[in-house]
Each structure stands twice: as C-alpha cells, then as structure tokens.
Design an enzyme around this catalytic site. Structure first.
Site, PDB file in Angstrom:
ATOM      1  N   TYR A   1      66.336 114.096  47.161  1.00 51.69           N
ATOM      2  CA  TYR A   1      65.458 114.111  45.988  1.00 51.69           C
ATOM      3  C   TYR A   1      65.997 115.020  44.878  1.00 51.69           C
ATOM      4  CZ  TYR A   1      61.642 111.743  48.501  1.00 51.69           C
ATOM      5  OH  TYR A   1      60.854 110.846  49.185  1.00 51.69           O
TER       6      TYR A   1
ATOM      7  N   LYS B   1      67.688 115.687  61.173  1.00 50.25           N
ATOM      8  CA  LYS B   1      68.441 114.653  61.886  1.00 50.25           C
ATOM      9  C   LYS B   1      69.854 115.247  62.025  1.00 50.25           C
ATOM     10  CE  LYS B   1      68.289 110.537  63.563  1.00 50.25           C
ATOM     11  NZ  LYS B   1      67.655 110.251  64.814  1.00 50.25           N
TER      12      LYS B   1
ATOM     13  N   ASP C   1      62.772 111.675  64.001  1.00 51.78           N
ATOM     14  CA  ASP C   1      62.248 110.457  64.645  1.00 51.78           C
ATOM     15  C   ASP C   1      61.368 110.825  65.850  1.00 51.78           C
ATOM     16  OD1 ASP C   1      64.625 111.430  65.653  1.00 51.78           O
ATOM     17  OD2 ASP C   1      65.486 109.486  66.143  1.00 51.78           O
TER      18      ASP C   1
ATOM     19  N   ASP D   1      58.357 114.945  52.524  1.00 50.26           N
ATOM     20  CA  ASP D   1      57.523 114.045  51.738  1.00 50.26           C
ATOM     21  C   ASP D   1      56.844 113.035  52.661  1.00 50.26           C
ATOM     22  OD1 ASP D   1      56.390 112.650  49.665  1.00 50.26           O
ATOM     23  OD2 ASP D   1      58.215 111.600  49.092  1.00 50.26           O
TER      24      ASP D   1
END
Ligand code: NAD
Length: 359
Positions: free
Chosen positions: A124, A191, A224, A248
C-alpha cells in the site's frame, strides 16, 4: 484541567455520531475543551479543499483528534481526506480492537482481539507501474537482468517495501499497547516462509523487539493459518501486529467476528498525533435521520480516553455501553433482533441511555 481535543464532525451521518460521542465522553466526568474544525465534502466549496490547513494545524497543536467519517466522492479528483491525514500527520499505526458485546448479533462469543496494522509501507506504499507503460517496461527490463525468473513484459507491477525502521516502530507500538492494556500475547502475522526479504524482515525485527517485553508471550503465525484460526478459535488470539495489506484485510475479518462495522472502533496513531474514528464510512443515505448506530464512534472515544491516560473513565464507559447493548431496549435498529423493530431508538436516544448509566 480540561483536555484540548480537535473535534471533526465529518459529513453524512458524521455530525450526529460525533455529537452523540461528545455527550457520552463528557458524561464520564473527564473535562474537554473541544476545538471544532471541519473537513470533507461539506467544506469543500467554501474552503476550496476538503482538508483546510487550519484543521490540520489544530490536530498538530492539540495532538489528539476525534473525527467523524468523511465521504470520498468518486471521480472528481478529490483526494481522500483520510489518506491525506495519515500522510500529513505521519499516522503509522492503525489500531482496531474487536471485542464481543453480549447482545450484538454475531456467530461468535468471547472474541477480544486487537489488530495493530502498519499504515505506511508494504504493497500500500503507492508505488505502482501500470501495465504497458514505459515505466513498467523499464522496471521489468531492469528486474529481468537481476534473476533467471523472467517477468512477462505485459505485467503491471506493485512494489512491496518493508523497512526495519518502519517495522520496529509498529512492533514496538504493539508491545507498548499490550503492556499498557495488560494483554498477554502479541502475534506477528506474516507470510515470512514465502516473502523472506519483506515479511521475513518484519518477523526478524519482531523477534528482536519481543525480547524487550519478557512478560508478553510472542507468537508467530502465518496469515493463512491466522484466517483459519480466527474463524475456528478466535478466543485464542490477543494482540496481532501485521504489515499494511494483511492488516487491512484481517481488521475487516475481526470486525465481522464481533458483529460488523457498527461496533468496530479505530484509531490512527503517529509519533506526535493521534486521530480516533470509527471503522465505518459516512453512511450518507441515513444523513440527518437520527438513525445510525454510534457505538463504533463512542468506542473510538473510549480508545481516546485510554490514549490520554483516562483508563478509569474508559473502563466505566465500556461497562455502560456493554450494559445498554446487553439490555437491548434503548438500542438502534441494527442492534435489534429484527431491523424493523419499532422499539428501536435513534442515535441521540441511544447515547442518552449510555449517559444514564454513567451519571
Ligand atoms: P459505510 O460504512 O458508510 O456504509 C456501509 C454500510 O453499513 C451501509 O449499508 C450503511 O448504511 C451501514 N452503516 C455504516 N455505518 C453504520 C452505523 N454506524 N450504523 C448503522 N449502519 C451503518 O460505507 P460506504 O457506503 O462504502 O461508504 C460511504 C462513504 O464513506 C464513502 O464515500 C467512503 O469513501 C467513506 N468512508 C469514510 C471512512 C472514514 O471517514 N474513515 C471510512 C470508510 C468509508
């Protein structure tokens, strides 16, 4: 001594929500001197900008602002006031607590999760190259000289920068928040197994900072696995610290776990200033109808009380909100079992019920 706070009513339903919140905050007995300043579509014509300089100056001076939602019209070159505020004030941390209140319809019980989202870096950061442009071609050509794996020349490119400085300040903020609020655990969500040089960096800085907070359990969870864990056993999670994009998405997921936008408060916090506001938007179709639910805005006010050190008042406010919702009488339409329930009260009357509990 009264706290000087910048009050931005916003537009759409913002003025009704901030007025309800102002009255509730005053009923805690904490004294405020409100400096009302405007932003949004309603001041655009007169001021020539949706974010007048004097509004920004007021927040910088007072260091604390309570802000109603602001509409971002689509397609007229109107820069989002929310994005501009974050940028101008260096609001690097987005705080989103999501807690179950008995009486709010939700599939879950006993959720009490705080999402701490990094606000400035990651995908972002706004560094993007549109597919087919000369810049995109130049970036792709350069990158294709750097590794055997080749990027298709027709690709669009978004850059994901994550710095040790940016990570340290958000992780430290998460641990400081956990310490001040007496929380037991901070989980780092990444991740890192796939993106070693960005998420991996975020995780290694987390490990270093965690060592300074031995009383708080550090936890490492892949994003995840977090999604599955949150929908299966949300009560196992406490404070989560995340890079921008995951933050977000996960903050909407956690808001969903506790009943949605109407009850999800928020804050954007920087080294100098902090802006407290609900997660939801300006709900313009309900403007002026004294209808929408001010809980998210009122709970953002509770976060503001905690931020300025008025923890006792914040706890009393939380108890009062919880009691009114649990009783289920003087609540807005969205907190009733049926949305067309004629006994639902308006924004102002719901605030009155909370004030009755406080005084
Ligand atoms: P919204 O959050 O305003 O509304 C989404 C849905 O939730 C609507 O059905 C609305 O009626 C309902 N809703 C929202 N708040 C509610 C409340 N307090 N009580 C009961 N129901 C509520 O989202 P939107 O319609 O996508 O956005 C409207 C405008 O707000 C847009 O211009 C958007 O850019 C802006 N926005 C501003 C902020 C902010 O100022 N922080 C945040 C998000 C969106």
């Amino acid at each position: 001594m009264a706290y000087r706070v910048t009050l931005i009513p916003g537009d759409g339903t913002g003025p009704e929500l901030t007025e309800a919140t102002r009255r509730v905050l005053e009923a805690t007995g904490v004294e405020f001197e409100w400096e009302v300043r405007h932003a949004g579509v309603d001041v655009m014509e007169e001021a020539g900008t949706p974010l007048p300089e004097e509004t920004l100056a007021s927040i910088k001076r007072n260091k604390v602002a309570l802000k109603g939602p602001i509409t971002t019209p689509i397609g007229i070159g109107f820069r989002s006031v929310n994005v501009a505020l974050r940028h101008e004030l260096g609001l690097y941390a987005c705080l989103r607590p999501c807690k179950t209140y008995v009486g709010v319809r939700s599939r879950y019980e006993n959720v009490d999760v705080v999402v701490v989202r990094e606000n400035t870096e990651d995908l972002y950061a706004g560094i993007e190259y549109e597919a087919g442009t000369d810049d995109a071609h130049a970036v792709i050509e350069f990158l294709n000289t750097k590794q055997p794996k080749q990027i298709a020349p027709t690709s669009g490119i978004s850059i994901k920068p994550i710095s040790p400085e940016g990570t340290e300040r958000i992780v430290r903020y998460a641990f400081e928040h956990a310490r001040a609020a007496g929380r037991r655990q901070v989980a780092c969500i990444t991740k890192a197994n796939i993106m070693k040089f960005t998420d991996g960096l975020f995780l290694s800085v987390f490990r270093e900072v965690a060592a300074d907070y031995p009383e708080i359990e550090p936890r490492e969870t892949l994003v995840d696995a977090l999604c599955m864990g949150l929908v299966q056993r949300p009560e196992e999670f406490d404070v989560l610290v995340l890079p921008n994009l995951y933050g977000d998405i996960i903050s909407d997921l956690t808001a969903g776990l506790v009943g949605g936008l109407g009850v999800a408060p928020g804050a954007n916090i920087g080294a100098e200033s902090a802006v407290f506001e609900a997660t939801h938007g300006s709900a313009p179709k309900y403007k002026g109808l004294n209808k929408v639910n001010p809980t998210a805005m009122i709970l953002s006010g509770k976060l503001m009380l905690e931020h300025i050190g008025e923890r006792d008042a914040a706890a009393r406010l939380d108890t009062a909100v919880a009691a009114v919702i649990a009783e289920g009488q003087s609540v807005t339409y969205d907190l009733k079992a049926r949305r067309d329930d004629p006994t639902a009260v308006g924004t102002a009357e719901y605030a009155d019920a909370i004030i009755d509990k406080l005084t």
